[in-house]
Write a protein that holds these residues in place. Structure first.
Motif, PDB file in Angstrom:
ATOM      1  N   ASP A  26      19.598  77.702  33.335  1.00 32.21           N
ATOM      2  CA  ASP A  26      20.542  76.636  33.679  1.00 32.21           C
ATOM      3  C   ASP A  26      20.332  76.222  35.135  1.00 32.21           C
ATOM      4  O   ASP A  26      20.535  77.023  36.048  1.00 32.21           O
ATOM      5  N   PHE A  27      19.942  74.960  35.349  1.00 34.47           N
ATOM      6  CA  PHE A  27      19.733  74.455  36.698  1.00 34.47           C
ATOM      7  C   PHE A  27      20.870  73.541  37.170  1.00 34.47           C
ATOM      8  O   PHE A  27      20.710  72.806  38.141  1.00 34.47           O
ATOM      9  N   THR A  28      22.010  73.600  36.484  1.00 33.56           N
ATOM     10  CA  THR A  28      23.083  72.653  36.802  1.00 33.56           C
ATOM     11  C   THR A  28      24.019  73.131  37.901  1.00 33.56           C
ATOM     12  O   THR A  28      24.928  72.398  38.296  1.00 33.56           O
ATOM     13  N   GLY A  29      23.818  74.348  38.408  1.00 34.01           N
ATOM     14  CA  GLY A  29      24.668  74.818  39.497  1.00 34.01           C
ATOM     15  C   GLY A  29      25.072  76.261  39.412  1.00 34.01           C
ATOM     16  O   GLY A  29      25.644  76.815  40.362  1.00 34.01           O
ATOM     17  N   ARG A  30      24.818  76.907  38.275  1.00 32.37           N
ATOM     18  CA  ARG A  30      25.148  78.327  38.148  1.00 32.37           C
ATOM     19  C   ARG A  30      24.293  79.144  39.115  1.00 32.37           C
ATOM     20  O   ARG A  30      23.108  78.882  39.284  1.00 32.37           O
ATOM     21  N   PRO A  31      24.861  80.159  39.772  1.00 35.82           N
ATOM     22  CA  PRO A  31      24.097  80.956  40.750  1.00 35.82           C
ATOM     23  C   PRO A  31      22.951  81.728  40.107  1.00 35.82           C
ATOM     24  O   PRO A  31      22.973  82.033  38.903  1.00 35.82           O
ATOM     25  N   PHE A  32      21.973  82.062  40.918  1.00 32.72           N
ATOM     26  CA  PHE A  32      20.860  82.924  40.541  1.00 32.72           C
ATOM     27  C   PHE A  32      20.893  84.181  41.395  1.00 32.72           C
ATOM     28  O   PHE A  32      21.161  84.115  42.594  1.00 32.72           O
ATOM     29  N   HIS A  33      20.610  85.306  40.772  1.00 30.46           N
ATOM     30  CA  HIS A  33      20.521  86.581  41.493  1.00 30.46           C
ATOM     31  C   HIS A  33      19.169  87.203  41.161  1.00 30.46           C
ATOM     32  O   HIS A  33      18.889  87.531  39.998  1.00 30.46           O
ATOM     33  N   PHE A  34      18.303  87.381  42.166  1.00 30.78           N
ATOM     34  CA  PHE A  34      16.965  87.931  41.995  1.00 30.78           C
ATOM     35  C   PHE A  34      16.963  89.408  42.372  1.00 30.78           C
ATOM     36  O   PHE A  34      17.295  89.767  43.497  1.00 30.78           O
TER      37      PHE A  34
END
Length: 518
Positions: free
Chosen positions: A6-14
């Motif tokens: 999802d590239f609409t605004g949900r955060p990413f955690h690497f």
């Protein structure tokens, strides 16, 4: 496993955000103004670059790194103090917390990105699963990003980073403003990634863990096919099958038919070769390997395109340049533009990277860790020495190869190949195997590798530690040496200290900086 990123605004955690592949992906997402979190056990200029873009990075891989999720869940009720005993209620990819009978507003959980290096026992990974976060492999995110562009994906056992960097540099020079994701750092865009505004993405596509099968591209490139990752593949046939899926997934495939496996097992629509009798679409002829680069005539389907000059060394890099030329022509670029760009390309870091020259000793850092790569890199170094027509400074006379084997599985699988790939070196120094987290199931040590090389090479030294290598180099190196550090581990970290020793004046004889006290 969730179906889509999802590239609409949900955060990413690497988890492991500082890795060369992971950090490139995080950089692109940060440039897209998406919330980025991550962890890495080591701080570096790469993590600092991400932090400058607003990424929040934790220095440990622990479950507590997801406390920010709980704090977000608590944002609607500042008086609510959450603890580990609070009950997390999950619904799809959203979560809320029940505390003393009160329920917070549900929020979207972060999308967690992992590489193959992250195992199921990792505490941070376990916490992500317990929270119900959608978890993606690094390759899932890369595949999703590639779909957003007219993408050029570069695959192959060797040469991926240099070839993808060449293509990216060419596209940038030509004004195509590409987005770039490569497995090495390039000065032209100050890192391993660049966010462009044009329609093209140039991406390095890795086969090491089989995830290459997920990648689809407008243009694909296969530089060569060999077995390099016996920790994942049991045979060359399995590797070939992975590349065959990639071939199917590419609209147009460019391939090097100097590699017998590509020639016999893959059917690229566009071919390139250094052999003038190959019948390839793109060929290099009238080749001159020089001390400071390469000169060649380039032919396209029987027609002379023009002259090419490269700053890079070795026939492997001329082959990489042919791949870039083939892609450039497919993009509609004039050869004159392609040639000018490739003439300016200085290479990626850790690909025959000149680190310094002190006391007439040239220090070079190279990522080569497979026998084929080592052989090609040493051959390029030998060309540098043998070109006596050019008065290079320093005047090089001897190649000292310092090698750190990488992974027990690779060392065991290619032991005989390692034994015979150092013929272009005058002196070979071996150290202990860099495990990369692997268990030593084969009970193989660096000394075993050194002993085998000694059957084929007259001057081989084994030094079991980094300190021992530094002490050995302080005594062994002399003016006119090319000190070539080889390997994918941490051997290159000692280069600054060894150079510092030779920076001191000859009158003092030098002081080993690793012995100095504060």
């Amino acid at each position: 496993m969730p179906s889509s990123v999802d590239f609409t605004g949900r955060p990413f955690h690497f988890i492991g955000i500082g890795g060369i592949g992971m950090s490139a992906l995080a950089y692109i997402l940060a440039k897209r103004k998406l919330p980025i979190y991550g962890s890495d056990i080591q701080r570096s200029h790469i993590t600092q670059r991400l932090q400058a873009l607003g990424a929040q990075i934790f220095c440990r891989q622990e479950a507590s790194n997801f406390e920010y999720v709980r704090q977000s869940l608590d944002a609607e009720n500042t008086e609510l103090k959450l603890s580990v005993s609070d009950h997390v209620v999950k619904a799809g990819h959203k979560a809320s917390v029940v505390h003393n009978g009160q329920k917070t507003q549900a929020i979207e959980l972060p999308q967690v990105i992992c590489s193959t290096a992250i195992h199921s026992g990792n505490l941070e990974y376990q916490a992500a699963k317990e929270l119900g976060c959608p978890i993606f492999h690094r390759s899932d995110l890369l595949a999703a990003l590639i779909q957003d562009y007219q993408s050029i994906a570069v695959a192959g056992t060797h040469g991926k980073t240099t070839t993808s960097s060449m293509i990216a540099f060419m596209a940038l020079f030509a004004g195509l403003d590409p987005t770039i994701l490569v497995g090495g750092e390039v000065n032209a865009w100050e890192g391993n990634a660049r966010m462009g505004q044009g329609p093209y993405m140039v991406a390095e596509a890795d086969e090491s863990d089989g995830s290459l099968v997920k990648i689809t591209a407008e243009i694909g490139v296969i530089t060569n096919i060999e077995l390099d990752h016996p920790d994942h593949y049991e045979s060359l046939e399995q590797v070939i099958n992975t590349f065959k899926v990639f071939e199917t997934n590419c609209k147009t495939l460019v391939g090097c038919i100097d590699c017998a496996t590509v020639r016999e097992q893959i059917q690229p629509q566009i071919t390139y070769s250094l052999n003038p009798d190959s019948g390839a679409d793109y060929q290099a002829r009238e080749i001159e390997y020089r001390a400071n680069g390469i000169y060649a005539h380039i032919w396209e389907r029987g027609n002379f395109l023009g002259e090419l000059e490269l700053q890079l060394l070795g026939q492997h890099n001329l082959s990489n340049a042919l791949a870039a030329i083939a892609v450039g022509r497919q993009l509609g670029l004039e050869f004159s533009v392609i040639a000018r760009s490739l003439a300016l390309f200085e290479g990626a870091k850790r690909r025959f990277e000149h680190r310094g020259c002190y006391n007439d000793i040239l220090f070079v850092d190279d990522y080569a860790h497979h026998p084929s790569e080592i052989r090609a890199t040493l051959a390029a170094a030998r060309h540098r020495l043998l070109d006596s027509a050019l008065n290079t400074q320093p005047r090089l006379q001897r190649i000292v190869a310092i090698f750190q084997p990488h992974r027990y599985s690779r060392t065991h699988a290619f032991l005989q190949d390692f034994a015979q790939c150092f013929s272009d070196a005058d002196v070979v120094i071996l150290t202990e195997v860099y495990s990369a987290g692997e268990p030593n199931l084969w009970q193989i040590e660096g000394q075993n590798v050194a002993d085998l090389i000694a059957h084929y090479h007259p001057q081989v030294l084994y030094q079991p530690s980094m300190d021992a290598i530094k002490m050995s180099l302080a005594q062994l190196l002399q003016p006119g040496d090319l000190a070539l550090f080889l390997g994918a581990g941490n051997l290159n970290k000692i280069i600054p200290e060894v150079m510092a020793f030779y920076q001191t004046s000859p009158e003092t004889g030098g002081i080993e900086p690793w012995r100095q006290t504060a």
